[in-house]
Design a protein around this motif. Structure first.
Motif, PDB file in Angstrom:
ATOM      1  N   GLY A   1      39.340 -52.773  63.600  1.00 28.59           N
ATOM      2  CA  GLY A   1      38.111 -52.169  64.071  1.00 28.59           C
ATOM      3  C   GLY A   1      37.838 -50.761  63.615  1.00 28.59           C
ATOM      4  N   GLY A   2      38.708 -50.186  62.771  1.00 34.60           N
ATOM      5  CA  GLY A   2      38.581 -48.783  62.420  1.00 34.60           C
ATOM      6  C   GLY A   2      37.464 -48.442  61.453  1.00 34.60           C
ATOM      7  N   TYR A   3      37.041 -49.402  60.628  1.00 28.43           N
ATOM      8  CA  TYR A   3      35.987 -49.130  59.649  1.00 28.43           C
ATOM      9  C   TYR A   3      34.621 -49.263  60.322  1.00 28.43           C
ATOM     10  CZ  TYR A   3      39.290 -49.948  55.689  1.00 28.43           C
ATOM     11  OH  TYR A   3      40.325 -49.913  54.779  1.00 28.43           O
ATOM     12  N   ALA A   4      34.342 -48.424  61.291  1.00 30.01           N
ATOM     13  CA  ALA A   4      33.107 -48.539  62.057  1.00 30.01           C
ATOM     14  C   ALA A   4      32.767 -47.197  62.684  1.00 30.01           C
ATOM     15  CB  ALA A   4      33.252 -49.602  63.146  1.00 30.01           C
ATOM     16  N   GLU A   5      31.532 -47.078  63.177  1.00 29.16           N
ATOM     17  CA  GLU A   5      31.118 -45.821  63.799  1.00 29.16           C
ATOM     18  C   GLU A   5      31.723 -45.636  65.184  1.00 29.16           C
ATOM     19  OE1 GLU A   5      26.839 -44.793  61.781  1.00 29.16           O
ATOM     20  OE2 GLU A   5      26.843 -46.293  63.392  1.00 29.16           O
ATOM     21  N   HIS A   6      32.050 -46.730  65.859  1.00 26.74           N
ATOM     22  CA  HIS A   6      32.700 -46.666  67.163  1.00 26.74           C
ATOM     23  C   HIS A   6      33.784 -47.728  67.239  1.00 26.74           C
ATOM     24  CE1 HIS A   6      28.811 -44.716  68.089  1.00 26.74           C
ATOM     25  NE2 HIS A   6      29.496 -44.032  68.978  1.00 26.74           N
ATOM     26  N   VAL A   7      34.828 -47.451  68.031  1.00 26.13           N
ATOM     27  CA  VAL A   7      35.892 -48.430  68.225  1.00 26.13           C
ATOM     28  C   VAL A   7      36.443 -48.299  69.638  1.00 26.13           C
ATOM     29  CG1 VAL A   7      37.730 -46.919  67.322  1.00 26.13           C
ATOM     30  CG2 VAL A   7      38.018 -49.406  67.255  1.00 26.13           C
ATOM     31  N   ALA A   8      36.727 -49.437  70.259  1.00 23.28           N
ATOM     32  CA  ALA A   8      37.376 -49.461  71.567  1.00 23.28           C
ATOM     33  C   ALA A   8      38.883 -49.389  71.367  1.00 23.28           C
ATOM     34  CB  ALA A   8      36.995 -50.727  72.320  1.00 23.28           C
ATOM     35  N   VAL A   9      39.536 -48.474  72.096  1.00 20.95           N
ATOM     36  CA  VAL A   9      40.965 -48.223  71.904  1.00 20.95           C
ATOM     37  C   VAL A   9      41.701 -48.312  73.238  1.00 20.95           C
ATOM     38  CG1 VAL A   9      42.690 -46.613  71.033  1.00 20.95           C
ATOM     39  CG2 VAL A   9      40.393 -46.612  70.042  1.00 20.95           C
ATOM     40  N   PRO A  10      42.774 -49.095  73.330  1.00 19.03           N
ATOM     41  CA  PRO A  10      43.615 -49.036  74.533  1.00 19.03           C
ATOM     42  C   PRO A  10      44.122 -47.607  74.738  1.00 19.03           C
ATOM     43  CG  PRO A  10      44.213 -50.906  73.144  1.00 19.03           C
ATOM     44  CD  PRO A  10      43.275 -50.071  72.342  1.00 19.03           C
ATOM     45  N   ALA A  11      44.040 -47.120  75.962  1.00 17.30           N
ATOM     46  CA  ALA A  11      44.380 -45.720  76.218  1.00 17.30           C
ATOM     47  C   ALA A  11      45.805 -45.386  75.794  1.00 17.30           C
ATOM     48  CB  ALA A  11      44.179 -45.406  77.692  1.00 17.30           C
ATOM     49  N   GLY A  12      46.710 -46.348  75.871  1.00 16.52           N
ATOM     50  CA  GLY A  12      48.096 -46.103  75.488  1.00 16.52           C
ATOM     51  C   GLY A  12      48.305 -45.908  74.004  1.00 16.52           C
ATOM     52  N   GLN A  13      47.274 -46.173  73.198  1.00 18.13           N
ATOM     53  CA  GLN A  13      47.379 -46.030  71.750  1.00 18.13           C
ATOM     54  C   GLN A  13      46.649 -44.801  71.214  1.00 18.13           C
ATOM     55  OE1 GLN A  13      47.400 -50.842  71.643  1.00 18.13           O
ATOM     56  NE2 GLN A  13      46.475 -49.890  69.854  1.00 18.13           N
ATOM     57  N   LEU A  14      46.274 -43.914  72.131  1.00 19.00           N
ATOM     58  CA  LEU A  14      45.628 -42.662  71.758  1.00 19.00           C
ATOM     59  C   LEU A  14      46.646 -41.547  71.603  1.00 19.00           C
ATOM     60  CD1 LEU A  14      42.569 -42.468  74.184  1.00 19.00           C
ATOM     61  CD2 LEU A  14      42.457 -42.806  71.715  1.00 19.00           C
ATOM     62  N   LEU A  15      46.356 -40.642  70.690  1.00 22.50           N
ATOM     63  CA  LEU A  15      47.137 -39.422  70.493  1.00 22.50           C
ATOM     64  C   LEU A  15      46.176 -38.248  70.361  1.00 22.50           C
ATOM     65  CD1 LEU A  15      49.557 -40.921  67.858  1.00 22.50           C
ATOM     66  CD2 LEU A  15      50.372 -39.781  69.932  1.00 22.50           C
ATOM     67  N   PRO A  16      46.543 -37.078  70.861  1.00 19.52           N
ATOM     68  CA  PRO A  16      45.699 -35.911  70.625  1.00 19.52           C
ATOM     69  C   PRO A  16      45.790 -35.485  69.163  1.00 19.52           C
ATOM     70  CG  PRO A  16      47.751 -35.249  71.656  1.00 19.52           C
ATOM     71  CD  PRO A  16      47.766 -36.749  71.622  1.00 19.52           C
ATOM     72  N   VAL A  17      44.736 -34.884  68.649  1.00 18.71           N
ATOM     73  CA  VAL A  17      44.806 -34.326  67.302  1.00 18.71           C
ATOM     74  C   VAL A  17      45.767 -33.139  67.341  1.00 18.71           C
ATOM     75  CG1 VAL A  17      43.522 -33.136  65.492  1.00 18.71           C
ATOM     76  CG2 VAL A  17      42.498 -35.091  66.675  1.00 18.71           C
ATOM     77  N   PRO A  18      46.814 -33.148  66.517  1.00 14.47           N
ATOM     78  CA  PRO A  18      47.792 -32.056  66.583  1.00 14.47           C
ATOM     79  C   PRO A  18      47.186 -30.718  66.172  1.00 14.47           C
ATOM     80  CG  PRO A  18      48.634 -33.923  65.313  1.00 14.47           C
ATOM     81  CD  PRO A  18      47.179 -34.157  65.501  1.00 14.47           C
ATOM     82  N   ASP A  19      47.664 -29.658  66.789  1.00  9.13           N
ATOM     83  CA  ASP A  19      47.254 -28.321  66.373  1.00  9.13           C
ATOM     84  C   ASP A  19      47.558 -28.132  64.895  1.00  9.13           C
ATOM     85  OD1 ASP A  19      46.532 -27.805  68.976  1.00  9.13           O
ATOM     86  OD2 ASP A  19      48.374 -26.706  69.467  1.00  9.13           O
ATOM     87  N   GLY A  20      46.607 -27.555  64.171  1.00  9.34           N
ATOM     88  CA  GLY A  20      46.806 -27.276  62.754  1.00  9.34           C
ATOM     89  C   GLY A  20      46.365 -28.382  61.825  1.00  9.34           C
ATOM     90  N   ILE A  21      45.927 -29.522  62.371  1.00 11.02           N
ATOM     91  CA  ILE A  21      45.466 -30.650  61.552  1.00 11.02           C
ATOM     92  C   ILE A  21      43.977 -30.842  61.819  1.00 11.02           C
ATOM     93  CG2 ILE A  21      45.721 -33.103  61.038  1.00 11.02           C
ATOM     94  CD1 ILE A  21      48.156 -31.487  60.254  1.00 11.02           C
ATOM     95  N   SER A  22      43.193 -31.010  60.760  1.00  5.55           N
ATOM     96  CA  SER A  22      41.761 -31.219  60.942  1.00  5.55           C
ATOM     97  C   SER A  22      41.494 -32.584  61.565  1.00  5.55           C
ATOM     98  CB  SER A  22      41.038 -31.117  59.601  1.00  5.55           C
ATOM     99  OG  SER A  22      41.300 -32.255  58.794  1.00  5.55           O
TER     100      SER A  22
END
Length: 325
Positions: free
Chosen positions: A92-113
């Motif tokens: 589902g990633g090649y799209a403008e929106h995607v539904a993600v299980p909350a357990g598979q989320l990560l914050p964007v690390p500091d220092g990475i765009s």
């Protein structure tokens, strides 16, 4: 929303921009507005009709994204609308929106765009789950990584080097091997010109590899077993060299070796959430400290998705290829 779909299977030309409904979310999911998506070999296999998504998952390609949370399910805690995130997906990633299980989320690390964060979830989860959680890689070990200049390879080198592991790699050009050396590999093997078993043994005083991370499968199976140290673990994560090979059980017995094959995409969500949690705990601090960085080969706008696939298919890239959505 717009998404890149597969009306048929075949070459890069079958990738089609389509208008489809924006996905709804379950109570334990979030909706992410996608900013960038990683392009992986699994996407190429899916495009060719050789790697179907797990039952019930999106048939849109794309196993990792970065973006912004725009909706949060009723049972989700710890995430809010507006959070910048990256995520591991089953599709589902090649799209403008995607539904993600909350357990598979990560914050964007500091220092990475926000864009470059799309290069992290799939490779870090693959590397950590296979090398550390499955193979038990630890300080003082010798690791052999096939395809050292790939997205997974460049990540494996950096993580293993930070763990105090001696890293050997195979790659197909001097430029690729030099980049692997810069990232922390110390035994550099040109698989087009050299016998990796012989070179590995020479570079380790006959010891061999305690762990091998293999993307080739059948083609390398006999030589991988020969390259193992006593008690060594061979972890197979790809089939680029075929699916049926000959296993020398006598050699494996003599070495008390282990052969394991794993995949990430089809694992249950609970297992993926456990892997993501370990990556956040152990790998994200390395990223935020500047000790591990995604190696980005190229960034392509979504309308040039066919060109992105062609770039990956040529095999001349070093690191990750991204789509900007």
């Amino acid at each position: 929303m717009k998404a890149i779909t597969l009306p048929s299977f075949g070459g890069p030309e079958v990738l089609t921009v389509s208008e489809i409904p924006t996905p709804g979310i379950n109570a334990d999911e979030v909706l992410v507005r996608v900013v960038a998506a990683g392009v992986n070999r699994a996407d190429l296999l899916q495009r060719q009709g050789n790697y179907a998504p797990p039952p019930g998952e999106s048939e849109i390609p794309g196993l990792e994204v970065s973006g912004i949370v725009v909706q949060v399910g009723s049972r989700v805690e710890g995430w809010s609308e507006g959070d910048e995130v990256c995520a591991l997906l089953a599709g589902g990633g090649y799209a403008e929106h995607v539904a993600v299980p909350a357990g598979q989320l990560l914050p964007v690390p500091d220092g990475i765009s926000l864009v470059d964060a799309a290069a992290l979830p799939e490779v870090t989860c693959t590397v950590w789950s296979n090398l550390v959680m499955t193979a038990g890689l630890q300080r003082g070990d010798t690791l052999l990584v096939h395809g050292g200049s790939s997205g997974i390879g460049t990540t494996a080198i950096q993580i293993a080097h930070r763990l105090g592991v001696r890293v050997a790699v195979t790659a197909g050009s001097a430029a690729k091997l030099e980049r692997c050396r810069e990232l922390g590999a110390s035994i550099l093997i040109d698989y087009k010109e050299q016998d990796f078993v012989k070179e590995l043994r020479a570079g380790t005083d006959g010891h061999g590899a305690d762990v091998i991370l293999d993307n080739m499968g059948a083609k390398y199976l006999p030589r991988n077993v020969a390259a193992l140290a006593t008690g060594g673990r061979l972890v197979i994560i790809g089939m680029q060299g075929g699916v049926k090979g000959e296993l020398d059980i006598a050699t494996l017995l003599r070495k008390r070796g282990t052969v394991v094959a794993t995949s990430l995409r089809a694992r249950p969500r609970a297992e993926k959430a456990a892997i993501v949690a370990e990556v956040r705990e152990h790998v994200w601090p390395l990223v935020e400290a500047g000790e591990l960085a995604p190696v980005i080969h190229g960034r392509f706008p979504a309308r040039e998705v066919a060109r992105a696939h062609e770039e990956l298919d040529r095999g001349t890239h070093i690191g990750k290829v991204l789509l900007t959505i």
